[in-house]
Design a protein around this motif. Structure first.
Motif, short mmCIF file in Angstrom:
data_model
loop_
_atom_site.label_atom_id
_atom_site.label_comp_id
_atom_site.label_asym_id
_atom_site.label_seq_id
_atom_site.Cartn_x
_atom_site.Cartn_y
_atom_site.Cartn_z
N GLU A 144 -18.58 -10.90 2.62
CA GLU A 144 -18.25 -10.44 1.28
C GLU A 144 -17.38 -11.49 0.56
OE1 GLU A 144 -18.25 -6.80 4.03
OE2 GLU A 144 -17.33 -8.79 4.05
N LEU A 145 -17.57 -11.58 -0.73
CA LEU A 145 -16.77 -12.48 -1.56
C LEU A 145 -15.91 -11.63 -2.49
CD1 LEU A 145 -19.56 -15.04 -2.47
CD2 LEU A 145 -17.62 -15.48 -0.95
N LEU A 146 -14.61 -11.90 -2.50
CA LEU A 146 -13.68 -11.18 -3.36
C LEU A 146 -13.19 -12.09 -4.48
CD1 LEU A 146 -11.43 -9.21 -0.83
CD2 LEU A 146 -13.57 -8.50 -1.90
N THR A 147 -13.22 -11.59 -5.69
CA THR A 147 -12.61 -12.34 -6.78
C THR A 147 -11.10 -12.38 -6.55
OG1 THR A 147 -12.21 -10.39 -8.16
CG2 THR A 147 -14.39 -11.43 -8.32
N PRO A 148 -10.39 -13.31 -7.20
CA PRO A 148 -8.92 -13.30 -7.07
C PRO A 148 -8.33 -11.93 -7.41
CG PRO A 148 -9.63 -15.35 -8.07
CD PRO A 148 -10.85 -14.50 -7.96
N GLU A 149 -8.84 -11.28 -8.44
CA GLU A 149 -8.33 -9.96 -8.80
C GLU A 149 -8.58 -8.95 -7.69
OE1 GLU A 149 -9.05 -6.55 -12.26
OE2 GLU A 149 -9.79 -8.60 -12.55
N GLU A 150 -9.76 -9.01 -7.08
CA GLU A 150 -10.06 -8.09 -5.96
C GLU A 150 -9.19 -8.40 -4.76
OE1 GLU A 150 -14.77 -7.01 -6.83
OE2 GLU A 150 -14.24 -8.83 -5.72
N MET A 151 -8.86 -9.67 -4.55
CA MET A 151 -7.99 -10.01 -3.43
C MET A 151 -6.57 -9.50 -3.66
SD MET A 151 -8.05 -11.31 -0.45
CE MET A 151 -6.61 -11.17 0.62
N TYR A 152 -6.08 -9.57 -4.89
CA TYR A 152 -4.77 -8.98 -5.19
C TYR A 152 -4.79 -7.48 -4.88
CZ TYR A 152 -3.84 -13.28 -7.85
OH TYR A 152 -3.66 -14.58 -8.23
N ARG A 153 -5.91 -6.86 -5.22
CA ARG A 153 -6.04 -5.42 -4.96
C ARG A 153 -6.07 -5.14 -3.45
NH1 ARG A 153 -10.97 -1.54 -6.54
NH2 ARG A 153 -9.93 0.46 -6.23
N ALA A 154 -6.74 -6.01 -2.70
CA ALA A 154 -6.77 -5.84 -1.24
C ALA A 154 -5.36 -5.92 -0.67
CB ALA A 154 -7.66 -6.91 -0.61
N ASP A 155 -4.56 -6.87 -1.16
CA ASP A 155 -3.16 -6.97 -0.72
C ASP A 155 -2.42 -5.67 -1.03
OD1 ASP A 155 -3.37 -9.56 0.27
OD2 ASP A 155 -2.79 -10.49 -1.62
N SER A 156 -2.61 -5.17 -2.25
CA SER A 156 -1.90 -3.95 -2.66
C SER A 156 -2.32 -2.75 -1.82
CB SER A 156 -2.17 -3.66 -4.14
OG SER A 156 -1.67 -4.69 -4.96
N LEU A 157 -3.61 -2.66 -1.55
CA LEU A 157 -4.10 -1.56 -0.72
C LEU A 157 -3.57 -1.67 0.71
CD1 LEU A 157 -7.79 -1.40 -1.99
CD2 LEU A 157 -6.01 0.33 -2.36
N ALA A 158 -3.45 -2.89 1.21
CA ALA A 158 -2.89 -3.07 2.55
C ALA A 158 -1.43 -2.61 2.59
CB ALA A 158 -2.99 -4.53 2.97
N VAL A 159 -0.67 -2.95 1.56
CA VAL A 159 0.73 -2.51 1.48
C VAL A 159 0.80 -0.99 1.42
CG1 VAL A 159 2.80 -2.54 0.05
CG2 VAL A 159 1.54 -4.66 0.46
N ARG A 160 -0.10 -0.39 0.61
CA ARG A 160 -0.13 1.07 0.51
C ARG A 160 -0.47 1.71 1.86
NH1 ARG A 160 -4.38 3.38 -3.58
NH2 ARG A 160 -3.44 1.74 -4.87
N ALA A 161 -1.26 0.98 2.68
CA ALA A 161 -1.63 1.48 4.00
C ALA A 161 -0.54 1.25 5.04
CB ALA A 161 -2.92 0.82 4.47
N GLY A 162 0.56 0.61 4.64
CA GLY A 162 1.69 0.46 5.55
C GLY A 162 1.95 -0.93 6.06
N VAL A 163 1.22 -1.93 5.58
CA VAL A 163 1.46 -3.31 5.99
C VAL A 163 2.41 -3.95 4.99
CG1 VAL A 163 0.42 -5.53 6.58
CG2 VAL A 163 -0.89 -3.42 6.93
N ALA A 164 3.58 -4.35 5.41
CA ALA A 164 4.57 -4.91 4.50
C ALA A 164 4.06 -6.22 3.89
CB ALA A 164 5.90 -5.15 5.23
N SER A 165 4.34 -6.42 2.61
CA SER A 165 3.87 -7.64 1.95
C SER A 165 4.48 -8.89 2.58
CB SER A 165 4.20 -7.59 0.46
OG SER A 165 5.59 -7.46 0.24
N LEU A 166 5.73 -8.79 3.04
CA LEU A 166 6.34 -9.93 3.74
C LEU A 166 5.61 -10.24 5.03
CD1 LEU A 166 10.23 -9.64 3.34
CD2 LEU A 166 8.78 -11.56 2.68
N THR A 167 5.14 -9.19 5.70
CA THR A 167 4.37 -9.40 6.94
C THR A 167 3.06 -10.11 6.64
OG1 THR A 167 5.33 -7.41 7.94
CG2 THR A 167 3.27 -8.23 8.90
N LEU A 168 2.40 -9.73 5.54
CA LEU A 168 1.17 -10.41 5.15
C LEU A 168 1.43 -11.90 4.90
CD1 LEU A 168 -0.39 -7.82 2.67
CD2 LEU A 168 -1.21 -8.36 4.97
#
Length: 474
Positions: A4-28
């Motif tokens: 799959e290819l993610l646009t930069p905007e979709e990748m920002y959203r993936a980061d946000s969804l990961a944080v919402r799922a409990g993965v700290a942004s600093l950990t990413l």
């Protein structure tokens, strides 16, 4: 699957969804920086490293890279493009964990490896040419974080100037800019790192683009017969322009169509008759020929001639209801804006019938100039053209994009430079036609054909490829 290819905007959203799922942004960020450092460790012996950091999260990744390399005993210098006090959020937090000096000026000095963590895929302004020249002219390997600075992650185009990387490490999924030209060249080898973003985020993002890969074709029935494998028709040009249609016809036969007929004038067919055996010939009017509904897929355009005669044949082909490949002259004959709109209306007259257009860039703009913006990326151009025309669009090139009217798209990456040879496009048109004859839908036939076309060229090898030897490798 990681195609799959993610646009930069979709990748920002993936980061946000990961944080919402409990993965700290600093950990990413920590995981991303460490992944880059580990890739460097795998590839290069310890050497003086210059890590170049920008003002955003890409720069934050760079601070992590520098910290790990220093911890592992590498000599590391770090330069920051802005004042340290201007850093915010996770980038500021990672800068605070760096216990070494921060250089305010970018000087290559004794560096034998450069880490480019200046700007990521979402760069919104031009990258300075002087800085790109300094980095590219250093004569040392460059490892880019996410994308080489100056590269637009959405379009693969250069913003002002760009860094040339030997290796690019990106995260979770690649972006269109990694595979579209010239981005694919600027990135060097792209390494995809897992940084802990859950795969489940893809379900919410629902990306519509991916890298083109092999698809499994339906198996032939052991009880089947040649008519069950489809009956393709290829429309020929005049007696001095028969080769293109013949290449397409043989390609359709070699990729599995049960029967193939070349349609043309008696004079043209006399030339074909001296060259083919399994391909059949017919001088019947194209409308009469296609009244036999067993003839279920047609290729028109290769060396067909530009003008009213070809437009009339395209009209007849599209009105027949057969699956259709429109290539070369079948497209350029509709170059006038009014004629292009008429072509699109004809395509839509038989709902559900697959139509595939296979233009190169020049043919594409003859049809769509004034209807689409040249500012769009190649991916978006193909998508918009497919939606506008109602056809699957195969926008050819080193980074061929295949787009369906519903927004699905694939970018091809397996085509070697040797495919830039006369007749190669005719072979591709024939492969698409042969797969349509076998019952594949337009998008599946186009994506499978483009991939098989590239693989055949790779099997044949880089030297001396011609359309004829490409056919042999199918």
């Amino acid at each position: 699957m990681t195609n799959e290819l993610l646009t930069p905007e979709e990748m920002y959203r993936a980061d946000s969804l990961a944080v919402r799922a409990g993965v700290a942004s600093l950990t990413l960020m920590e995981t991303a920086g460490r992944a880059v450092a580990e890739e460097i460790l795998r590839r290069y012996g310890a050497r003086p490293v210059l890590v170049l950091c920008g003002p955003g999260n890409n720069g934050g990744d760079g601070f992590v890279v520098a910290r790990f390399l220093k911890r592992w005993g590498w000599p590391v210098r770090l330069a920051l493009l802005v004042e340290r006090e201007r850093l915010t959020g996770d980038a500021a937090a990672m800068a605070a964990r760096w216990d070494g000096p921060v250089e305010a000026e970018i000087a290559i000095g004794d560096a034998r490896l450069i880490v480019d963590a200046l700007f990521g895929a979402g760069l919104s302004r031009d990258f300075p040419a002087s800085l790109a020249e300094t980095i590219n002219g250093a004569g040392v390997p460059v490892v880019a974080v996410d994308v080489p600075s100056g590269l637009d992650g959405l379009s693969g185009r250069v913003r002002g100037a760009a860094v040339r990387a030997e290796v690019t490490v990106t995260f979770f999924r690649r972006k269109p800019g990694h595979v579209l030209m010239p981005g694919r060249i600027l990135c060097g080898e792209v390494v995809l790192a897992d940084i802990g973003i859950p795969e489940s985020v893809l379900q919410e993002i629902a990306p519509r683009a991916c890298i083109n890969t092999e698809i499994l074709l339906p198996a032939a029935s052991p009880l089947g017969h040649k008519y069950g494998r489809g009956y393709a028709v290829v429309v020929s040009g005049g007696p001095l322009a028969t080769g293109a249609a013949r290449l397409a016809a043989v390609a359709a036969l070699k990729c599995g169509a049960g029967l193939v007929t070349v349609s043309g004038s008696r004079e043209a067919l006399a030339v074909h008759a001296a060259q083919v055996s399994a391909v059949m010939l017919s001088d019947a009017d194209i409308s009469v020929l296609l009244s036999d509904r067993r003839k279920n897929a047609v290729c028109i355009g290769p060396a067909a001639g530009v003008g009213e005669a070809t437009r009339d044949k395209v009209d007849a082909v599209l009105l027949s209801g057969a699956a259709t490949v429109l290539d070369a002259d079948a497209l350029t004959s509709f170059a006038d804006a009014g004629e292009a709109q008429r072509l699109f209306r004809l395509i839509g007259m038989v709902p559900g019938r697959p139509v595939v257009m296979t233009p190169h860039a020049g043919e594409f703009w003859l049809i769509f100039k004034g209807l689409l913006s040249e500012d769009d990326s190649k991916l978006e151009l193909a998508r918009k053209a497919a939606a506008l025309s109602g056809a699957v669009v195969v926008l050819k090139g080193a980074d061929t994009v295949i787009a369906a009217p519903d927004g699905r798209a694939r970018i091809n990456v397996n085509a070697p430079p040797s495919l830039a040879t006369a007749g190669s496009g005719d072979v591709l048109a024939g492969i698409v036609t042969g797969l349509l004859a076998q019952g594949l839908d337009g998008f599946a036939a186009a994506t499978a054909a483009v991939w098989r076309h590239g693989e055949a060229a790779n099997r044949r090898g880089p030297r001396g490829l011609t359309a004829e030897t490409l056919l042999e490798a199918l």
